[in-house]
Write a protein that holds these residues in place. Structure first.
Motif, short mmCIF file in Angstrom:
data_model
loop_
_atom_site.label_atom_id
_atom_site.label_comp_id
_atom_site.label_asym_id
_atom_site.label_seq_id
_atom_site.Cartn_x
_atom_site.Cartn_y
_atom_site.Cartn_z
N ASP A 70 0.82 -1.22 0.00
CA ASP A 70 0.00 0.00 0.00
C ASP A 70 0.85 1.26 0.00
N GLY A 71 2.16 1.13 -0.05
CA GLY A 71 3.05 2.28 -0.11
C GLY A 71 3.55 2.74 1.25
N ARG A 72 3.02 2.16 2.34
CA ARG A 72 3.42 2.58 3.69
C ARG A 72 4.68 1.83 4.09
N ASP A 85 -5.06 10.92 -0.18
CA ASP A 85 -4.52 9.57 -0.39
C ASP A 85 -3.08 9.47 0.10
N ASP A 86 -2.29 10.52 -0.14
CA ASP A 86 -0.91 10.53 0.35
C ASP A 86 -0.88 10.43 1.88
N ARG A 104 -2.00 6.95 3.09
CA ARG A 104 -0.96 5.96 2.85
C ARG A 104 0.15 6.10 3.88
N GLU A 105 0.57 7.33 4.14
CA GLU A 105 1.64 7.55 5.11
C GLU A 105 1.20 7.18 6.53
N GLY A 141 -0.93 4.85 7.23
CA GLY A 141 -1.20 3.43 7.33
C GLY A 141 -2.67 3.12 7.56
N ARG A 195 -8.42 5.71 3.17
CA ARG A 195 -8.95 7.05 2.88
C ARG A 195 -10.24 7.31 3.67
#
Length: 204
Positions: free
Chosen positions: A11-13, A45-46, A49-50, A52, A55
């Motif tokens: 998920d980018g985290r 969304d940023d 994601r950061e 964790g 949305r």
């Protein structure tokens, strides 16, 4: 030996980071991202994601990206409304307003750096100006309602509105002075500004 870069999940985290689990944690994270990356450049969304989280979870805490910048303003404003309503009826109106406004703007020392980030962002970001107008209007309404009760006039009458606008003006000016002056005491600057207003700028 140099440390390895943190791994990143699907998920980018970053792996191992504890998800943000409170409104305060999410607010601080958003403020950091806004000031480091830019308000316009940072999306919900940023932030999610950061943090964790999803949305939808962000929007359970805050109604919009703009509201993230303001934190728990609404709760503080309700506290000020209650303080004004509970003031002794024989206490002078301007003295009540002075105390309530100073209390509204008194934060724990640990929040000082975050408050500076927040107000720098709010007062200096064009994209937040329209939203700020709504927030400032809510603040003015609380003050005008108190004044209207004290003087027995409609809340929309000139006197309640003028008192509310004047107090908002000196409060915003005090914040601007505080942001320009480094580590000086916000409450001290605000108290001085309110005293000037309370005396009708008699020093002039």
């Amino acid at each position: 030996m140099a440390s390895e870069a943190p791994s990143v999940q699907a998920d980018g985290r970053r792996a191992g980071r504890r998800p943000a689990t409170s409104a305060a944690e999410l607010e601080h994270l958003a403020l950091r991202m806004f000031t480091e990356q830019g308000f316009d450049e940072t999306t919900v969304d940023d932030i999610a994601r950061e943090a964790g989280i999803g949305r939808r979870t962000v929007f359970r805490y805050f109604a919009s990206k703009n509201d993230l910048a303001w934190g728990n303003f609404d709760a503080h404003l309700e506290d000020m409304r209650a303080a004004l309503a509970d003031a002794p009826p024989d206490e002078p109106m301007l003295a009540v307003l002075r105390r309530a406004i100073l209390d509204f703007n008194t934060y724990p020392a640990a929040e000082g750096a975050w408050l500076r980030r927040r107000m720098t962002l709010i007062l200096g970001t064009p994209a937040l100006q329209a939203h700020s107008t709504l927030r400032f209007e809510s603040w003015r309404t609380v003050v005008a309602e108190f004044v209207a009760r004290r003087v027995g006039q409609p809340v929309g009458a000139l006197l309640p509105q003028a008192v509310a606008a004047a107090h908002l003006g000196v409060a915003v000016t005090a914040y601007e002075q505080w942001l320009r002056s480094g580590d000086t005491d916000l409450v001290g600057i605000l108290a001085e500004a309110l005293d000037l207003l309370g005396t009708g700028f008699a020093a002039l």
